[in-house]
Enzyme design. Structure first.
Site, PDB file in Angstrom:
ATOM      1  N   GLY A  13       0.779  -1.231   0.000  1.00 40.43           N
ATOM      2  CA  GLY A  13       0.000   0.000   0.000  1.00 40.43           C
ATOM      3  C   GLY A  13       0.810   1.281   0.000  1.00 40.43           C
ATOM      4  CG  ASN A  15       1.348   3.649  -5.776  1.00 35.11           C
ATOM      5  OD1 ASN A  15       1.675   4.723  -6.264  1.00 35.11           O
ATOM      6  ND2 ASN A  15       1.964   2.517  -6.068  1.00 35.11           N
ATOM      7  NE  ARG A  66     -12.021 -13.117 -12.731  1.00 38.70           N
ATOM      8  CZ  ARG A  66     -10.831 -13.219 -12.165  1.00 38.70           C
ATOM      9  NH1 ARG A  66     -10.416 -12.291 -11.333  1.00 38.70           N
ATOM     10  NH2 ARG A  66     -10.036 -14.232 -12.398  1.00 38.70           N
ATOM     11  CG  MET A  91      -1.822  -7.911  -6.498  1.00 39.07           C
ATOM     12  SD  MET A  91      -1.105  -7.084  -7.948  1.00 39.07           S
ATOM     13  CE  MET A  91      -0.347  -8.485  -8.755  1.00 39.07           C
ATOM     14  CB  ILE A  93      -8.527 -10.108 -13.418  1.00 39.29           C
ATOM     15  CG1 ILE A  93      -7.017 -10.181 -13.685  1.00 39.29           C
ATOM     16  CG2 ILE A  93      -9.296  -9.785 -14.690  1.00 39.29           C
ATOM     17  CD1 ILE A  93      -6.614 -11.228 -14.670  1.00 39.29           C
ATOM     18  CG  LEU A  94     -11.333  -5.123 -11.145  1.00 44.00           C
ATOM     19  CD1 LEU A  94     -11.166  -3.632 -11.337  1.00 44.00           C
ATOM     20  CD2 LEU A  94     -11.966  -5.422  -9.806  1.00 44.00           C
ATOM     21  CG  ASN A 108      -4.480   0.005 -12.176  1.00 45.47           C
ATOM     22  OD1 ASN A 108      -4.242  -0.216 -10.985  1.00 45.47           O
ATOM     23  ND2 ASN A 108      -3.847  -0.623 -13.153  1.00 45.47           N
ATOM     24  CG  HIS A 110       0.659  -1.089 -15.487  1.00 47.56           C
ATOM     25  ND1 HIS A 110       0.352  -2.367 -15.045  1.00 47.56           N
ATOM     26  CD2 HIS A 110       1.607  -1.237 -16.433  1.00 47.56           C
ATOM     27  CE1 HIS A 110       1.080  -3.232 -15.715  1.00 47.56           C
ATOM     28  NE2 HIS A 110       1.848  -2.579 -16.566  1.00 47.56           N
ATOM     29  CG  ASP A 146      -2.528  -3.542 -16.930  1.00 51.25           C
ATOM     30  OD1 ASP A 146      -3.079  -2.999 -15.959  1.00 51.25           O
ATOM     31  OD2 ASP A 146      -1.764  -4.520 -16.821  1.00 51.25           O
TER      32      ASP A 146
HETATM   33  C1  GRF Z   1       2.859  -0.622  -7.776  1.00 54.27           C
HETATM   34  O1  GRF Z   1       4.067  -0.749  -8.466  1.00 54.27           O
HETATM   35  C2  GRF Z   1       1.721  -0.396  -8.732  1.00 54.27           C
HETATM   36  O2  GRF Z   1       2.095   0.333  -9.857  1.00 54.27           O
HETATM   37  C3  GRF Z   1       1.346  -1.791  -9.133  1.00 54.27           C
HETATM   38  O3  GRF Z   1       1.502  -2.558  -7.962  1.00 54.27           O
HETATM   39  C4  GRF Z   1       2.450  -1.929  -7.109  1.00 54.27           C
HETATM   40  C5  GRF Z   1       1.756  -1.706  -5.804  1.00 54.27           C
HETATM   41  O4  GRF Z   1       2.622  -1.212  -4.815  1.00 54.27           O
HETATM   42  N1  GRF Z   1       0.026  -1.814  -9.688  1.00 54.27           N
HETATM   43  P1  GRF Z   1       2.045  -0.575  -3.498  1.00 54.27           P
HETATM   44  O5  GRF Z   1       1.165  -1.638  -2.831  1.00 54.27           O
HETATM   45  O6  GRF Z   1       1.259   0.629  -3.861  1.00 54.27           O
HETATM   46  O7  GRF Z   1       3.236  -0.264  -2.655  1.00 54.27           O
END
Ligand code: GRF
Length: 202
Positions: A13, A15, A66, A91, A93-94, A108, A110, A146
């Site tokens: 987490g 981000n 799902r 993680m 897939i929606l 999102n 990426h 993506d």
């Molecule tokens: C990040 O690199 C993000 O771009 C990818 O998964 C990673 C998540 O990292 N989708 P964090 O949990 O936010 O540290």
């Protein structure tokens, strides 16, 4: 009025933390109202709870399909009157149903310069391809993985002695700046999804 944001995570987490930090500024146009994880032990969920943010664990293994899982997540989002969903290391897939339900209101991050290197093992893919520049992308979420319209990107150099780990760390520094900036654009209505494209009014 600030937009109500939910962050969906599965892991550390970082981000999520960068979005929380940005949203703590009084003039930020969005507030983090909810954090949902499909993994109960995700480090990020404890951090959010400690910060006083509402959290929900929705264990995907408890659902038979799902879409059943996605409907449970969506019910939490609706109950919390969420305006914008930020996927941050989520993680799962929606389902098409979920992507359609939140289309235009879900973004999102990426860790590559999309449309290059979708999916997982992104930095391995970048090093394998021999690119000299990589980076990160914030995009609207659409049913195809993506592949949604791009809102913002940042670049980093790729060094000749990079490993997936060193490249990931360099990209992550940019992710932490890019994601709050992109959320701000969306929350202020300066970018919107229109006919399958990101349309900017700034
Ligand atoms: C990040 O690199 C993000 O771009 C990818 O998964 C990673 C998540 O990292 N989708 P964090 O949990 O936010 O540290």
């Amino acid at each position: 009025m600030k937009k109500r944001v939910a962050i969906l995570i599965s892991g550390r987490g970082s981000n999520m933390r960068s979005l929380m930090a940005a949203a703590s500024a009084p003039d930020f146009p969005a507030e983090i109202a909810l954090v949902i994880s499909n993994i109960g032990s995700a480090a990020g969920i404890q951090f959010a709870a400690d910060a006083g943010i509402a959290t929900e664990i929705v264990p995907h293994k408890a659902y038979e399909s799902r879409e059943a899982f996605d409907r449970a997540v969506s019910a939490h989002l609706e109950e919390a009157k969420i305006d914008i969903v930020c996927l941050a290391g989520f993680m799962r897939i929606l389902s098409d149903w979920f992507a359609s339900r939140w289309q235009g209101r879900m973004i999102n991050i990426h860790p590559s310069l999309l449309p290059l290197f979708k999916g997982t093992h992104v930095h391995e893919q970048a090093l394998q391809a021999g690119v000299r520049v990589s980076g990160c992308t914030v995009h609207f979420v659409v049913p195809e993985l993506d592949a949604g319209p791009i809102i913002a990107q940042a670049t980093v150099p790729v060094k000749s002695d990079d490993t997936p780990e060193t490249l990931a760390a360099r990209v992550l520094v940019e992710e932490h700046k890019l994601y709050p900036a992109a959320l701000k654009l969306l929350a202020e209505g300066k970018v919107r999804l229109e006919a399958g494209r990101a349309v900017f009014s700034c």
